[in-house]
Design a protein around this motif. Structure first.
Motif, PDB file in Angstrom:
ATOM      1  N   UNK A  90       0.978  -1.578  -0.157  1.00  0.00           N
ATOM      2  CA  UNK A  90       0.221  -0.636  -0.047  1.00  0.00           C
ATOM      3  C   UNK A  90       0.576   1.245   0.207  1.00  0.00           C
ATOM      4  N   UNK A  91       0.138   2.278  -1.309  1.00  0.00           N
ATOM      5  CA  UNK A  91       1.054   3.569  -0.595  1.00  0.00           C
ATOM      6  C   UNK A  91       0.140   4.391  -0.841  1.00  0.00           C
ATOM      7  N   UNK A  92      -0.006   5.197   0.330  1.00  0.00           N
ATOM      8  CA  UNK A  92      -1.088   6.323   0.370  1.00  0.00           C
ATOM      9  C   UNK A  92      -0.488   7.539  -0.102  1.00  0.00           C
ATOM     10  N   UNK A  93      -1.523   8.263  -0.266  1.00  0.00           N
ATOM     11  CA  UNK A  93      -1.056   9.659  -1.137  1.00  0.00           C
ATOM     12  C   UNK A  93      -2.566  10.743  -0.229  1.00  0.00           C
ATOM     13  N   UNK A  94      -2.442  12.062  -0.329  1.00  0.00           N
ATOM     14  CA  UNK A  94      -2.530  12.400  -0.272  1.00  0.00           C
ATOM     15  C   UNK A  94      -4.160  13.482  -1.503  1.00  0.00           C
ATOM     16  N   UNK A  95      -5.112  13.128  -1.172  1.00  0.00           N
ATOM     17  CA  UNK A  95      -6.268  13.559  -2.345  1.00  0.00           C
ATOM     18  C   UNK A  95      -6.665  15.170  -2.265  1.00  0.00           C
ATOM     19  N   UNK A  96      -6.145  15.673  -2.720  1.00  0.00           N
ATOM     20  CA  UNK A  96      -6.048  17.250  -2.649  1.00  0.00           C
ATOM     21  C   UNK A  96      -7.805  17.986  -3.466  1.00  0.00           C
ATOM     22  N   UNK A  97      -8.693  17.101  -3.709  1.00  0.00           N
ATOM     23  CA  UNK A  97      -9.370  17.485  -4.879  1.00  0.00           C
ATOM     24  C   UNK A  97     -10.390  18.094  -4.168  1.00  0.00           C
ATOM     25  N   UNK A  98     -11.247  17.815  -3.358  1.00  0.00           N
ATOM     26  CA  UNK A  98     -11.897  18.315  -2.323  1.00  0.00           C
ATOM     27  C   UNK A  98     -11.636  19.978  -1.841  1.00  0.00           C
ATOM     28  N   UNK A  99     -10.542  20.019  -1.489  1.00  0.00           N
ATOM     29  CA  UNK A  99      -9.358  21.249  -1.057  1.00  0.00           C
ATOM     30  C   UNK A  99      -9.809  22.062  -2.197  1.00  0.00           C
ATOM     31  N   UNK A 100      -8.729  21.491  -3.714  1.00  0.00           N
ATOM     32  CA  UNK A 100      -9.530  22.251  -4.635  1.00  0.00           C
ATOM     33  C   UNK A 100     -10.612  22.641  -4.982  1.00  0.00           C
ATOM     34  N   UNK A 101     -11.305  21.789  -5.215  1.00  0.00           N
ATOM     35  CA  UNK A 101     -12.804  22.559  -5.395  1.00  0.00           C
ATOM     36  C   UNK A 101     -13.321  23.644  -4.332  1.00  0.00           C
ATOM     37  N   UNK A 102     -13.603  23.377  -3.082  1.00  0.00           N
ATOM     38  CA  UNK A 102     -13.682  24.191  -2.277  1.00  0.00           C
ATOM     39  C   UNK A 102     -13.021  25.883  -2.979  1.00  0.00           C
ATOM     40  N   UNK A 103     -11.745  25.376  -2.469  1.00  0.00           N
ATOM     41  CA  UNK A 103     -10.767  27.387  -3.105  1.00  0.00           C
ATOM     42  C   UNK A 103     -11.899  27.930  -4.832  1.00  0.00           C
ATOM     43  N   UNK A 104     -11.860  26.922  -5.808  1.00  0.00           N
ATOM     44  CA  UNK A 104     -12.222  27.395  -6.874  1.00  0.00           C
ATOM     45  C   UNK A 104     -13.208  27.837  -6.560  1.00  0.00           C
TER      46      UNK A 104
END
Length: 123
Positions: A90-104
């Motif tokens: 398992x390799x874990x990565x942070x998904x920033x899509x929700x933060x980007x959507x809120x910023x937009x």
């Protein structure tokens, strides 16, 4: 394009990990509300990239360290829950899509765009 079998395996891994992430006692991992947003598994099932979204995270670096130390436990639980030939690393990565959507959304809210006036219906 993913095969149906690989897509089903990704969904199963996502479901199992989202359940077992709640059981981790490490305070570095228990920082906020964790959501597994997606899983990408290689075709040979040796490696899986797990995308996580965390609401209310204090330290992303510490969170990822905690997950790395808990990856053995998560991999063991994954192997127990799913009957696969190989249990993926398992390799874990942070998904920033929700933060980007809120910023937009916040940027769009600050724009001064006049609303269109409704024209009367012509008969």
């Amino acid at each position: 394009m993913l095969s149906n079998k690989l897509q089903r395996i990704n969904e199963d891994i996502q479901r199992v990990l989202s359940t077992h992430l709640r059981n981790i006692k490490d305070p570095r991992v228990r920082q906020g509300m964790i959501s597994v947003t997606g899983v990408d598994t290689t075709s040979d099932l040796r490696h899986a990239k797990v995308y996580l979204s965390v609401f209310g995270i204090e330290s992303e670096k510490e969170f990822l360290k905690g997950l790395k130390s808990a990856s053995g436990y998560l991999r063991h639980e994954l192997g127990q829950s799913l009957n696969l030939r190989y249990t993926p690393e398992l390799q874990f990565e942070m998904d920033k899509s929700i933060e980007r959507g809120a910023r937009i959304n916040s940027i769009l809210d600050t724009l001064d765009i006049p609303e269109e006036e409704e024209s009367p219906a012509e008969d």
